[in-house]
Write an enzyme that holds these catalytic residues in place. Structure first.
Site, PDB file in Angstrom:
ATOM      1  CD  GLN A 173      66.911  11.106  30.482  1.00 33.44           C
ATOM      2  OE1 GLN A 173      67.349  10.084  30.445  1.00 33.44           O
ATOM      3  NE2 GLN A 173      66.438  11.779  29.237  1.00 33.44           N
ATOM      4  CD  GLN A 209      70.514   5.196  29.459  1.00 33.05           C
ATOM      5  OE1 GLN A 209      71.453   5.918  29.226  1.00 33.05           O
ATOM      6  NE2 GLN A 209      69.194   5.393  29.359  1.00 33.05           N
ATOM      7  CB  VAL A 256      55.694  14.656  20.870  1.00 34.58           C
ATOM      8  CG1 VAL A 256      55.265  14.390  19.384  1.00 34.58           C
ATOM      9  CG2 VAL A 256      56.637  15.958  20.382  1.00 34.58           C
ATOM     10  CD  GLU A 314      57.159  12.741  13.552  1.00 38.45           C
ATOM     11  OE1 GLU A 314      57.552  13.964  13.447  1.00 38.45           O
ATOM     12  OE2 GLU A 314      57.643  12.132  12.686  1.00 38.45           O
ATOM     13  CG  LEU A 319      65.492   8.349  16.188  1.00 41.00           C
ATOM     14  CD1 LEU A 319      66.301   9.320  15.245  1.00 41.00           C
ATOM     15  CD2 LEU A 319      65.939   8.749  17.623  1.00 41.00           C
ATOM     16  CG  HIS A 354      63.667  10.346  19.591  1.00 40.43           C
ATOM     17  ND1 HIS A 354      62.855   9.106  19.243  1.00 40.43           N
ATOM     18  CD2 HIS A 354      64.295  10.124  20.664  1.00 40.43           C
ATOM     19  CE1 HIS A 354      63.269   8.397  20.606  1.00 40.43           C
ATOM     20  NE2 HIS A 354      64.085   8.791  21.091  1.00 40.43           N
ATOM     21  CD  GLN A 357      58.576  18.226  31.876  1.00 44.25           C
ATOM     22  OE1 GLN A 357      59.751  18.810  31.586  1.00 44.25           O
ATOM     23  NE2 GLN A 357      58.335  17.526  32.862  1.00 44.25           N
ATOM     24  CB  SER A 388      57.805   5.593  24.715  1.00 47.21           C
ATOM     25  OG  SER A 388      58.678   4.792  25.023  1.00 47.21           O
ATOM     26  CG  ASP A 431      62.356  10.256  29.540  1.00 44.00           C
ATOM     27  OD1 ASP A 431      62.032   9.042  29.863  1.00 44.00           O
ATOM     28  OD2 ASP A 431      62.401  10.525  28.353  1.00 44.00           O
TER      29      ASP A 431
END
Ligand code: AMP
Length: 277
Positions: free
Chosen positions: A150, A58, A173, A32, A30, A34, A145, A182, A147
């Site tokens: 997705q 996936q 973020v 910031e 994780l 997330h 946003q 990421s 992704d």
């Protein structure tokens, strides 16, 4: 904070939880970005559930499933601090038992961009989200946003399968220099980390051109390409300027348009996007 490691226990605990429940599906490691989703889920609901599950379905056969970064103790410390009520960490055997055969397959929208680059990716994403929604039964689920495709896929699945939850989309973020946070940024070597700022800078260039009246998508794409190509470590996989709902490519920009891109910096594929309004 409860930590739950089986589907049956998650379902049991769910019955005793205060509703509405806000849910944040993640693959862990994780950051910031997330945590911003968790904080929003906590603020808007009586309880917040976060799942950590590196979903094998996936990932393509040549992708980074095995070396995807993992650090559960660190994740748990961050989630506890953010006020998470329940962390759900299901094992593979529970999610996909031997003989598992049921898939959620969305057509058209999954054939472009990330779907074209990663065949089967969105089938895995839609299936795991559907399963997690059935297990956790949230009133709202929170997605980033960052992704963008997705988000569209999940919103469409929820709408078309008449699922009983709302999808909340949260802003991307970024690091202080603009790089979208990421889990995969950890793959970047120091020189690649510096080079990775070209993604957001090129999106800002697109925004600037748009703000000054440019509506020719080809011209904007060309200027972004030229800008990125000045960075020798960067290799463009795609730059797309498309209708924000259908992902149809646009020649002339008709807002709101999604400018999205994948650029490889060394080995890692980095994604970013902005919406021109
Ligand atoms: P992942 O763990 O990469 O599957 O991401 C879990 C959720 O966090 C997804 O909804 C992502 O879109 C979201 N997310 C990832 N990075 C960011 C970011 N930088 N800002 C906001 N949300 C993010």
């Amino acid at each position: 904070m409860k930590i739950i490691e089986s589907i049956s226990e998650m379902k049991n605990v769910r019955w005793g939880m205060d509703g509405p429940v806000g849910f944040v599906p993640t693959m862990g490691y994780l950051h910031e970005g997330h945590i911003s989703l968790v904080q929003r889920a906590k603020k808007e609901n009586a309880s917040a559930v976060v799942s950590i599950y590196v979903n094998p379905t996936q990932f393509g056969p040549k992708e980074d499933l095995k070396k995807y970064p993992r650090d559960i103790p660190r994740d748990l410390a961050m989630l506890e601090k953010a006020g998470t009520d329940v962390v759900f960490i299901p094992p593979d055997g529970d999610m996909y038992p031997t003989g598992y055969n049921t898939w959620v397959d969305l057509e058209k929208i999954t054939e472009r961009l990330e779907g074209a680059a990663r065949p089967g990716h969105f089938r895995g994403v839609a299936t795991v989200c559907n399963k997690l929604f059935n297990i956790v039964e949230p009133a709202k689920a929170y997605f980033g946003q960052k992704d963008a495709q997705q988000v569209l896929v999940i919103q469409k699945m929820v709408r078309e399968l008449n699922m009983n939850l709302d999808i909340v989309v949260c802003p991307t973020v970024r690091e202080p220099d603009g790089l979208a946070m990421s889990s995969r940024n950890t793959y970047l070597k120091p020189d690649e980390r510096k080079a990775a700022t070209v993604l957001y800078k090129s999106l800002q260039l697109a925004q600037k051109l748009y703000d000054s009246g440019e509506r020719d998508a080809g011209k904007i794409r060309r200027q972004m390409t030229e800008f990125i190509q000045k960075e020798s470590l960067a290799h463009i996989e795609y730059i797309s300027i498309a209708n924000v709902n259908t992902l149809d490519e646009q020649e002339k920009i008709a807002p709101p348009s999604l400018v999205s891109m994948v650029v490889r910096i060394g080995a890692p594929r980095l994604l970013d996007n902005i919406i021109l309004k």
